[in-house]
Scaffold this motif. Structure first.
Motif, mmCIF file in Angstrom:
data_model
loop_
_atom_site.group_PDB
_atom_site.id
_atom_site.type_symbol
_atom_site.label_atom_id
_atom_site.label_comp_id
_atom_site.label_asym_id
_atom_site.label_seq_id
_atom_site.Cartn_x
_atom_site.Cartn_y
_atom_site.Cartn_z
ATOM 1 N N ARG A 89 0.965 -1.232 0.025
ATOM 2 C CA ARG A 89 0.161 -0.039 0.249
ATOM 3 C C ARG A 89 0.773 1.264 -0.003
ATOM 4 N N TRP A 90 0.268 2.394 -0.681
ATOM 5 C CA TRP A 90 1.271 3.536 -1.059
ATOM 6 C C TRP A 90 1.680 4.347 0.270
ATOM 7 N N GLN A 91 0.963 4.113 1.373
ATOM 8 C CA GLN A 91 1.258 4.967 2.685
ATOM 9 C C GLN A 91 2.682 4.545 2.937
ATOM 10 N N LEU A 92 3.143 3.330 2.995
ATOM 11 C CA LEU A 92 4.374 2.772 3.228
ATOM 12 C C LEU A 92 5.487 2.872 2.405
ATOM 13 N N LEU A 93 5.375 3.533 1.055
ATOM 14 C CA LEU A 93 6.196 3.671 0.062
ATOM 15 C C LEU A 93 7.560 4.010 0.456
ATOM 16 N N LEU A 94 7.659 4.857 1.271
ATOM 17 C CA LEU A 94 8.959 5.486 1.838
ATOM 18 C C LEU A 94 9.864 4.405 2.832
ATOM 19 N N VAL A 95 8.917 3.508 3.470
ATOM 20 C CA VAL A 95 9.557 2.306 4.273
ATOM 21 C C VAL A 95 10.127 1.360 3.367
ATOM 22 N N TYR A 96 9.138 1.004 2.414
ATOM 23 C CA TYR A 96 9.805 0.141 1.297
ATOM 24 C C TYR A 96 11.075 0.544 0.814
ATOM 25 N N ILE A 97 11.286 1.579 0.324
ATOM 26 C CA ILE A 97 12.390 2.381 -0.323
ATOM 27 C C ILE A 97 13.437 2.240 0.467
ATOM 28 N N MET A 98 13.437 2.715 1.888
ATOM 29 C CA MET A 98 14.541 2.898 2.867
ATOM 30 C C MET A 98 14.983 1.594 3.333
ATOM 31 N N THR A 99 13.734 0.654 3.592
ATOM 32 C CA THR A 99 14.413 -0.809 4.026
ATOM 33 C C THR A 99 15.021 -1.561 2.754
ATOM 34 N N ALA A 100 14.744 -1.361 1.654
ATOM 35 C CA ALA A 100 15.493 -1.961 0.680
ATOM 36 C C ALA A 100 17.014 -1.261 0.416
ATOM 37 N N LEU A 101 16.848 0.042 0.565
ATOM 38 C CA LEU A 101 18.342 0.497 0.534
ATOM 39 C C LEU A 101 19.124 0.303 1.657
ATOM 40 N N PHE A 102 18.563 0.236 2.682
ATOM 41 C CA PHE A 102 19.331 -0.133 4.150
ATOM 42 C C PHE A 102 19.820 -1.723 3.895
ATOM 43 N N ILE A 103 18.752 -2.407 3.573
ATOM 44 C CA ILE A 103 19.388 -3.917 3.309
ATOM 45 C C ILE A 103 20.725 -3.698 2.363
ATOM 46 N N ILE A 104 20.646 -3.260 1.385
ATOM 47 C CA ILE A 104 21.711 -3.511 0.324
ATOM 48 C C ILE A 104 23.103 -2.897 0.997
ATOM 49 N N ILE A 105 22.927 -1.944 1.714
ATOM 50 C CA ILE A 105 24.040 -1.305 2.274
ATOM 51 C C ILE A 105 24.650 -1.958 3.281
ATOM 52 N N VAL A 106 23.793 -2.532 4.242
ATOM 53 C CA VAL A 106 24.170 -3.536 5.297
ATOM 54 C C VAL A 106 24.791 -4.538 4.765
ATOM 55 N N LEU A 107 24.451 -5.312 3.945
ATOM 56 C CA LEU A 107 24.766 -6.458 3.222
ATOM 57 C C LEU A 107 26.213 -6.330 2.596
ATOM 58 N N LEU A 108 26.395 -5.037 2.236
ATOM 59 C CA LEU A 108 27.768 -4.649 1.419
ATOM 60 C C LEU A 108 28.828 -4.157 2.513
ATOM 61 N N ARG A 109 28.386 -4.035 3.945
ATOM 62 C CA ARG A 109 29.295 -3.700 4.698
ATOM 63 C C ARG A 109 30.530 -4.441 5.151
ATOM 64 N N HIS A 110 30.735 -5.745 4.765
ATOM 65 C CA HIS A 110 31.554 -6.667 4.905
ATOM 66 C C HIS A 110 32.949 -6.108 4.225
ATOM 67 N N SER A 111 32.443 -5.355 2.913
ATOM 68 C CA SER A 111 33.734 -4.913 1.958
ATOM 69 C C SER A 111 34.573 -4.052 2.882
ATOM 70 N N GLU A 112 36.037 -3.831 2.575
ATOM 71 C CA GLU A 112 36.836 -3.200 3.275
ATOM 72 C C GLU A 112 36.386 -1.731 2.897
ATOM 73 N N LYS A 113 36.155 -1.414 1.691
ATOM 74 C CA LYS A 113 35.858 -0.067 1.321
ATOM 75 C C LYS A 113 34.601 0.572 2.028
ATOM 76 N N MET A 114 33.561 -0.237 2.422
ATOM 77 C CA MET A 114 32.480 0.200 3.135
ATOM 78 C C MET A 114 32.800 0.429 4.570
ATOM 79 N N VAL A 115 33.572 -0.649 4.969
ATOM 80 C CA VAL A 115 34.062 -0.478 6.400
ATOM 81 C C VAL A 115 34.824 0.780 6.519
ATOM 82 N N ASN A 116 35.696 1.212 5.911
ATOM 83 C CA ASN A 116 36.531 2.274 5.935
ATOM 84 C C ASN A 116 35.836 3.677 5.828
ATOM 85 N N LEU A 117 34.553 3.553 5.151
ATOM 86 C CA LEU A 117 34.312 4.593 4.646
ATOM 87 C C LEU A 117 33.828 5.586 6.098
ATOM 88 N N LYS A 118 34.343 6.858 5.794
ATOM 89 C CA LYS A 118 34.182 8.062 7.026
ATOM 90 C C LYS A 118 32.944 8.851 6.265
#
Length: 490
Positions: free
Chosen positions: A57-86
């Motif tokens: 439902r459209w009311q949660l559109l921002l939650v969907y977008i943020m959740t998907a974005l956060f999931i991608i970032i969190v799963l990529l955090r094991h990379s050295e570049k992401m860990v050292n990102l300041k």
């Protein structure tokens, strides 16, 4: 909010906290990244479960977008570049503040424009429902330009049924995707809203089971005809119909075609609102159409009971005990039909000004007027203008005289403190934001609905079943909001 929606919002905030505030280092990331990946996977599961089980439902559109974005970032955090990102503190806190605001806004939209279900009926029986399409071949349709049109009505019947534990409740709106889309298109056009705004209504459920068998009974069920208000729809009176049906009544709700937001016919046609209502004469003319709708539907009820129309209702309807009720213009119709049709034994008008007062003061049947909370204030204001000779004031004076006569002949005029006009419909369940418009009152929606249901039930129990009648005798400590009008006040 629904279960997976709540879990999704919480997981989104957990992802945000993990992303912005849990420190990582290039040398020691095992446990931290493991926790992050766990949160990411868990959020993914919740998101998929929500979309599959509860639906987008459209009311949660921002939650969907943020959740998907956060999931991608969190799963990529094991990379050295992401860990050292300041990220600088100013940017980090500004970003987190913006994200929190967006998530809170999306959450509030889902809370105040909820996927709602109708309140459960208070009676002992389960409720079944079936819809009929009737055409009055003896009556021309005068609300269209086509002179060959006949008056067509959609009628929904609600009735007691067996316990249906293995069957899902029916959706409140049409569950056929194309029909729902057409239906909502008409609704949104009437409300001047984009179609997508109302799309989430498809998830709302009634408490009824569609096309199930009527509960066997040693005696036929009394019947109540229910008319909606001008420009709304039978769907807004569904909880009232369900509640009466759960107490052993057959309830027949009528869509008064061309006077609704939308009326859907079996072939997919949807009619909207085209009724002209500007003068007292218009009210009388449209009121006559609606009254004849009620009379025609009673004809069809009698045919259903006789088996002239094939259905499961043959011999199940007590045509000697018929009541009529309605909201607003539908309430005025209930009064007019009760007065004119000898087959109707009793009636209820829920906050409706009458559409015809000539020669109506000698009604000799049980009737009840239920008015909204500002009735006493309205009476005080009207008293100042009572001696005016203008047409509207005279009409209202005649209406009050009818109410006085109803009380003096054993009927009731009551009002419910804290209510406004649309507290007599299901609109109060659609959103808490409805209160801000002033069309519903301060009273809790479920409380107001329950009070109306109890007094309507008590009235029809007494008049159509010969039982009960205690509530309509006078004030009750259980319902202090209900005030009985003294005929001297009128």
């Amino acid at each position: 909010m629904r279960l997976f929606e709540i879990l999704l919002v919480l997981s989104c905030f957990a992802l945000l906290v993990d992303l912005l505030f849990i420190k990582r280092s290039a040398k020691k990331t095992g446990l931290g990244i493991g926790i992050g990946i766990g949160i990411g996977i868990g959020s993914s599961v919740i998101l998929v479960a929500h979309l599959l089980v509860e639906g987008y439902r459209w009311q949660l559109l921002l939650v969907y977008i943020m959740t998907a974005l956060f999931i991608i970032i969190v799963l990529l955090r094991h990379s050295e570049k992401m860990v050292n990102l300041k990220i600088g503190k100013v940017l980090k806190y500004s970003l987190s503040s913006l994200i929190v605001i967006l998530l809170v806004a999306s959450t509030l939209l889902s809370v105040y424009l909820p996927v709602f279900d109708l309140p459960k009926p208070e009676g002992p029986e389960k409720v079944g429902t079936q819809t009929f399409h009737f055409t009055d071949q003896n009556r021309d349709e005068i609300l269209t330009d086509d002179q060959s049109d006949k008056r067509e009505l959609m009628v929904q019947v609600w009735y007691p049924t067996e316990n249906m534990n293995n069957k899902k409740h029916d959706t409140l709106f049409p569950n056929n995707k194309e029909m729902f889309k057409t239906y909502i298109k008409s609704f949104s056009a009437s409300l001047k809203l984009p179609e997508f705004v109302l799309d989430y209504w498809k998830y709302s459920h009634s408490n009824s089971y569609e096309n199930v068998e009527i509960l066997p009974s040693a005696s036929p069920y009394p019947v109540v005809l229910l008319s909606h208000g001008m420009g709304t729809s039978r769907v807004l009176q569904a909880s009232q119909a369900e509640n009466l049906a759960s107490h052993g009544f057959i309830v027949v709700t009528i869509d008064h075609t061309y006077s609704t937001f939308a009326t859907l016919f079996p072939d997919g046609r949807v009619t909207g609102y085209t009724t002209k209502m500007t003068t007292i004469d218009d009210r009388r003319e449209v009121g006559d159409i609606w009254t004849k709708d009620v009379e025609f539907v009673i004809d069809q009820i009698e045919k259903l009971n006789l088996g002239a129309i094939e259905s499961q209702f043959k011999g199940k309807i007590d045509v000697d005990n018929i009541g009529a009720m309605g909201h607003s213009f539908g309430g005025a119709t209930a009064f007019n039909a009760t007065y004119l049709d000898h087959r109707i034994k009793a009636g209820v008008n829920m906050d409706g000004s009458l559409n015809e007062v000539e020669d109506r003061d000698d009604i000799n049947k049980p009737f009840m007027f239920i008015r909204s909370g500002n009735f006493e204030e309205w009476l005080a204001t009207f008293e100042k203008d009572r001696n005016s000779n203008d047409e509207v004031t005279k009409f209202l004076s005649d209406e009050l005289h009818i109410m006085k006569n109803v009380i003096e002949h054993g009927g009731n005029v009551i009002y419910i403190e804290g209510t406004q006009h649309f507290n007599f419909t299901d609109l109060q369940f659609y959103s808490e934001l409805i209160k801000l418009s002033g069309i519903t009152g301060e009273i809790n929606g479920k409380r107001g609905s329950s009070i109306v249901n109890q007094y309507v039930l008590d009235f029809f129990n007494k008049q159509l079943k010969g039982t009960g009648g205690n509530l309509i005798q006078g004030p009750s400590d259980i319902y202090p909001e209900v005030k009985f009008v003294d005929p001297k006040e009128l």
